[in-house]
Design a protein around this motif. Structure first.
Motif, PDB file in Angstrom:
ATOM      1  N   ASN A 201      43.098  31.435  53.650  1.00 19.56           N
ATOM      2  CA  ASN A 201      42.007  31.270  54.610  1.00 19.56           C
ATOM      3  C   ASN A 201      40.971  30.224  54.181  1.00 19.56           C
ATOM      4  OD1 ASN A 201      42.824  32.875  56.704  1.00 19.56           O
ATOM      5  ND2 ASN A 201      41.631  34.671  56.088  1.00 19.56           N
ATOM      6  N   PHE A 202      41.369  29.330  53.310  1.00 18.60           N
ATOM      7  CA  PHE A 202      40.468  28.270  52.837  1.00 18.60           C
ATOM      8  C   PHE A 202      41.201  26.951  53.064  1.00 18.60           C
ATOM      9  CE2 PHE A 202      37.317  27.312  49.114  1.00 18.60           C
ATOM     10  CZ  PHE A 202      36.645  26.437  49.945  1.00 18.60           C
ATOM     11  N   GLN A 203      41.002  26.372  54.234  1.00 20.60           N
ATOM     12  CA  GLN A 203      41.782  25.217  54.663  1.00 20.60           C
ATOM     13  C   GLN A 203      41.629  24.024  53.725  1.00 20.60           C
ATOM     14  OE1 GLN A 203      40.660  23.673  58.479  1.00 20.60           O
ATOM     15  NE2 GLN A 203      42.389  22.254  58.623  1.00 20.60           N
ATOM     16  N   ASN A 204      42.773  23.452  53.336  1.00 25.11           N
ATOM     17  CA  ASN A 204      42.827  22.250  52.499  1.00 25.11           C
ATOM     18  C   ASN A 204      42.186  22.432  51.123  1.00 25.11           C
ATOM     19  OD1 ASN A 204      44.311  20.350  54.010  1.00 25.11           O
ATOM     20  ND2 ASN A 204      42.561  20.023  55.358  1.00 25.11           N
ATOM     21  N   ALA A 205      42.075  23.674  50.668  1.00 22.88           N
ATOM     22  CA  ALA A 205      41.552  23.935  49.323  1.00 22.88           C
ATOM     23  C   ALA A 205      42.714  24.288  48.401  1.00 22.88           C
ATOM     24  CB  ALA A 205      40.534  25.070  49.355  1.00 22.88           C
ATOM     25  N   PHE A 206      42.805  23.589  47.293  1.00 23.78           N
ATOM     26  CA  PHE A 206      43.887  23.820  46.340  1.00 23.78           C
ATOM     27  C   PHE A 206      43.319  23.898  44.928  1.00 23.78           C
ATOM     28  CE2 PHE A 206      45.925  21.838  49.958  1.00 23.78           C
ATOM     29  CZ  PHE A 206      47.133  22.527  50.071  1.00 23.78           C
ATOM     30  N   VAL A 207      43.932  24.736  44.114  1.00 23.69           N
ATOM     31  CA  VAL A 207      43.614  24.786  42.687  1.00 23.69           C
ATOM     32  C   VAL A 207      44.922  24.702  41.918  1.00 23.69           C
ATOM     33  CG1 VAL A 207      41.487  26.106  42.910  1.00 23.69           C
ATOM     34  CG2 VAL A 207      43.663  27.308  42.699  1.00 23.69           C
ATOM     35  N   GLY A 208      44.843  24.191  40.705  1.00 25.67           N
ATOM     36  CA  GLY A 208      46.056  24.076  39.903  1.00 25.67           C
ATOM     37  C   GLY A 208      45.771  23.405  38.582  1.00 25.67           C
ATOM     38  N   THR A 209      46.807  23.257  37.801  1.00 28.03           N
ATOM     39  CA  THR A 209      46.678  22.601  36.505  1.00 28.03           C
ATOM     40  C   THR A 209      47.977  21.897  36.167  1.00 28.03           C
ATOM     41  OG1 THR A 209      46.163  22.943  34.162  1.00 28.03           O
ATOM     42  CG2 THR A 209      47.458  24.644  35.233  1.00 28.03           C
ATOM     43  N   GLN A 210      47.876  20.840  35.406  1.00 25.22           N
ATOM     44  CA  GLN A 210      49.058  20.230  34.825  1.00 25.22           C
ATOM     45  C   GLN A 210      49.333  20.914  33.490  1.00 25.22           C
ATOM     46  OE1 GLN A 210      48.594  15.959  34.657  1.00 25.22           O
ATOM     47  NE2 GLN A 210      48.575  15.746  36.879  1.00 25.22           N
ATOM     48  N   ILE A 211      50.505  20.701  32.940  1.00 26.51           N
ATOM     49  CA  ILE A 211      50.830  21.373  31.679  1.00 26.51           C
ATOM     50  C   ILE A 211      50.950  20.374  30.528  1.00 26.51           C
ATOM     51  CG2 ILE A 211      52.058  23.162  32.969  1.00 26.51           C
ATOM     52  CD1 ILE A 211      54.668  21.943  31.722  1.00 26.51           C
ATOM     53  N   TYR A 212      50.426  19.176  30.725  1.00 29.60           N
ATOM     54  CA  TYR A 212      50.562  18.143  29.706  1.00 29.60           C
ATOM     55  C   TYR A 212      49.725  18.466  28.463  1.00 29.60           C
ATOM     56  CZ  TYR A 212      52.884  15.225  33.181  1.00 29.60           C
ATOM     57  OH  TYR A 212      53.757  14.728  34.109  1.00 29.60           O
ATOM     58  N   PRO A 213      50.346  18.485  27.285  1.00 28.00           N
ATOM     59  CA  PRO A 213      49.620  18.811  26.046  1.00 28.00           C
ATOM     60  C   PRO A 213      48.510  17.824  25.704  1.00 28.00           C
ATOM     61  CG  PRO A 213      51.993  19.032  25.726  1.00 28.00           C
ATOM     62  CD  PRO A 213      51.792  18.368  27.054  1.00 28.00           C
ATOM     63  N   ALA A 214      48.662  16.549  26.089  1.00 28.40           N
ATOM     64  CA  ALA A 214      47.639  15.557  25.752  1.00 28.40           C
ATOM     65  C   ALA A 214      46.296  15.932  26.364  1.00 28.40           C
ATOM     66  CB  ALA A 214      48.064  14.167  26.229  1.00 28.40           C
ATOM     67  N   LEU A 215      46.312  16.383  27.607  1.00 23.72           N
ATOM     68  CA  LEU A 215      45.067  16.763  28.268  1.00 23.72           C
ATOM     69  C   LEU A 215      44.463  17.993  27.600  1.00 23.72           C
ATOM     70  CD1 LEU A 215      46.137  16.291  32.002  1.00 23.72           C
ATOM     71  CD2 LEU A 215      45.103  14.637  30.439  1.00 23.72           C
TER      72      LEU A 215
END
Length: 632
Positions: A201-215
């Motif tokens: 119910n939150f249009q165009n809202a996304f959360v996430g993460t990459q798994i790259y160790p460098a970051l």
């Protein structure tokens, strides 16, 4: 030595009367290799996240591991030369990726000789312009300018005199972990490199993460405060600005510049591309200029002190100087600077002309002086290089436009001048830390300065090829390599010379940066997070969170043990960064030879597996800092 603070002459770890192997063939060869490797790694990191990290400590540790462990050589000064060359190489990479990728984003043909010319002239100017400042900043102000990275590196080198094998193993272990994860995700495409989900119910809202160790490693090194401010910017973009634009434009058929489609048809990625990146660009520009403005008192004091210090230095005679106080002769420094400026003015590769050469000479000396002093107070990671580069770019763009240079030609000329100045600033700031290290351990300044130029040469000769490889494999400005600082430079140059900037969006970003600054946060860090995709800054935040947990676990330890624990984590994190970054460059090289050798689809698309791998790397980072037996 000539530091007589408090009437007492400073004595370095290795006294001036003692000579040890220093600028040896072994040190030069190892330094060349590491300068290229860490230059490539820092270039990749700067393109990925818009931030770079110092390589001096991991380079010193690796050097000790190789020179002591393999070659059975025990000269601390030899190790200092290796880390000096490495730092020069990685600093050149940092300066290059903040500007040069903008040329790739323009889609114009760029010859390798032009790229080599830009980074080498900038790098050599950074070294030459720093030489006259060494005695004033490093020696005369030894008690007032701590140069945090340089001092820390000196302590690592001195500690390594008692054996640094365990430290080297941490870097190697981190390197292996970072490299393996990179190969599994972007090489074999075994599993996804990111985890992302929408919000109900939150249009165009996304959360996430990459798994790259460098970051993850970057987040640990910069700490929870900076990492938190960075992810806050990402959250504002992903959970506030993008959903707000989508909500208010849901029923609109209007096409609002710079978009070319109706608002109601734009998804989250299109909203970011058409609107958020300009807001982010305005915020980054404002954040950089605010950072620069906050240092104006220090800039003025630096310029005054420089003139006084240089006048006092005229009383020195070469025959009276000790080994630890001998720089490259001033005659050759001035000749070197003059030759470089003349060559830049008339070279056929960049065609910046007299206008560009004068701008490089003026802003180069002004900002090299500033950068060399500022890093002595706040460290290299907090130096306002972005702000000084933005200021240079804006003034140079206006100058070129006033002389009739517009369009693509004017943009390329402006970006080229900014690239040379930015590279000079980055190199000068980082090698200032190295000269501080040398001062503390008893290195010979002129040998360090020669080593710096060799490191610049080694990294500079391959940097253009590395950038080309990365562009061909991943694409400059893509989600894989956002290159936020370079994208900003491109936007500003195009806007001034072509007059087509969406100024309302730019000023919204400026206003956001000002508000963030009033709230007591670092507006530049927040702005970088605002510009980058959230999954990048979120990964950095995970590293900062690990550092936060570590800080809590060791808070009751003695200061010396706390520092030792954080150093262990920093070494492992540096290994993660180097491993992933260098494997990223290798994968790019493989793609350039045979694009079809890398799979196009992930074998496993489940998001839980990559997240589990990521949590394992987080745990390894934690336990590298706080071993299991220490946890209780």
């Amino acid at each position: 030595m000539s530091d007589n603070m408090g009437g007492k002459k400073f004595q370095p770890y290795i006294p001036a009367s003692k000579s040890l192997p220093e600028l040896t063939v072994t040190a030069i060869v190892l330094g060349i290799i590491l300068s290229i490797l860490f230059g490539a790694a820092n270039a990749y990191l700067g393109l990925k996240v818009g931030l770079t990290v110092s390589a001096s400590i991991p380079a010193a540790v690796i050097s000790m591991g190789i020179l002591r462990g393999i070659f059975r050589r025990d000269s601390i000064l030899e190790n200092n030369i290796v880390q000096t060359m490495t730092t020069a190489g990685e600093a050149l990479g940092a300066g290059a990726v903040f500007t040069i990728p903008a040329l790739f984003m323009m889609g114009v043909e760029i010859k390798q000789i032009m790229l080599v010319f830009i980074v080498l002239t900038g790098g050599f100017l950074g070294v030459f312009m720093m030489v006259p400042l060494r005695r004033m900043l490093i020696v005369n102000e030894h008690e007032t300018l701590p140069y945090p990275e340089g001092t820390a590196c000196a302590e690592v080198l001195k500690t390594g005199e008692k054996g640094g094998g365990a430290q080297a193993k941490l870097v190697v272990f981190g390197f292996a972990i970072g490299g393996v994860v990179k190969v599994l995700t972007d090489g074999f495409k075994l599993f996804r490199s990111d985890v992302q989900t929408g919000i109900y119910n939150f249009q165009n809202a996304f959360v996430g993460t990459q798994i790259y160790p460098a970051l993850l490693g970057v987040g640990f090194i910069i700490g929870p405060k900076i990492a938190g401010q960075m992810v806050a910017g990402g959250l504002m973009a992903s959970l506030v600005l993008i959903p707000a634009i989508a909500f208010f434009g849901a029923g609109s058929s209007d096409i609002i510049f710079p978009a070319t489609e109706a608002l109601k048809t734009l998804d989250a990625s299109m909203i970011w591309d058409n609107y958020i990146r300009y807001i982010g660009a305005g915020a980054v520009a404002a954040g950089g200029l605010i950072t620069l403005a906050k240092t104006l008192p220090a800039i003025w004091q630096t310029l005054r002190s420089t003139m006084v210090g240089l006048n006092k230095s005229k009383g020195y005679k070469a025959v009276e100087l000790e080994r630890t106080d001998k720089d490259i002769p001033m005659k050759w420094v001035l000749i070197g600077i003059a030759v470089l400026i003349v060559v830049i003015a008339f070279d056929p590769f960049t065609n910046v002309g007299v206008i560009g050469a004068l701008a490089i000479a003026i802003f180069g000396f002004l900002f090299v002086t500033v950068a060399s002093r500022i890093v002595g107070i706040v460290g290299s990671s907090s130096s306002p290089v972005s702000g000084m580069t933005i200021a240079t770019l804006l003034i140079v763009a206006i100058a070129y436009k006033s002389f009739g240079y517009t369009g693509t030609e004017g943009i390329i000329l402006t970006l080229t001048v900014a690239a040379i100045v930015c590279t000079a600033l980055a190199v000068a700031g980082d090698i200032s830390q190295d000269l501080k290290t040398g001062y503390l351990v008893g290195g010979t300044p002129w040998k360090q300065q020669v080593a710096m130029m060799i490191g610049v040469m080694a990294s500079g000769l391959v940097m253009g090829y590395i950038l080309t490889l990365l562009d061909n494999a991943y694409g400059m400005g893509s989600e894989a390599l956002p290159a936020p600082k370079a994208a900003l430079m491109k936007i500003l140059a195009e806007g001034i010379l072509n007059g087509n900037l969406p100024w309302t969006l730019i000023f919204i970003g400026v206003a956001i940066a000002v508000v963030i600054e009033f709230l007591g946060m670092n507006s530049l860090v927040f702005a970088v997070g605002l510009y980058l995709p959230l999954n990048i800054s979120a990964t950095v935040m995970f590293g900062g969170f690990v550092r936060l947990i570590v800080n809590q676990v060791i808070k009751h330890k003695k200061d010396k043990e706390k520092a030792a624990r954080i150093e262990r984590g920093t070494l492992f994190a540096s290994g993660l960064i180097a491993g992933e970054s260098l494997l990223g460059v290798i994968i790019a090289f493989i793609i350039s030879i045979n694009p079809n050798i890398i799979p196009t689809e992930y074998l496993l698309t489940n998001q839980w597996l990559p997240f589990l791998v990521f949590l394992i790397v987080c745990a390894l980072l934690y336990f590298s800092t706080v071993p299991r037996k220490q946890k209780a």
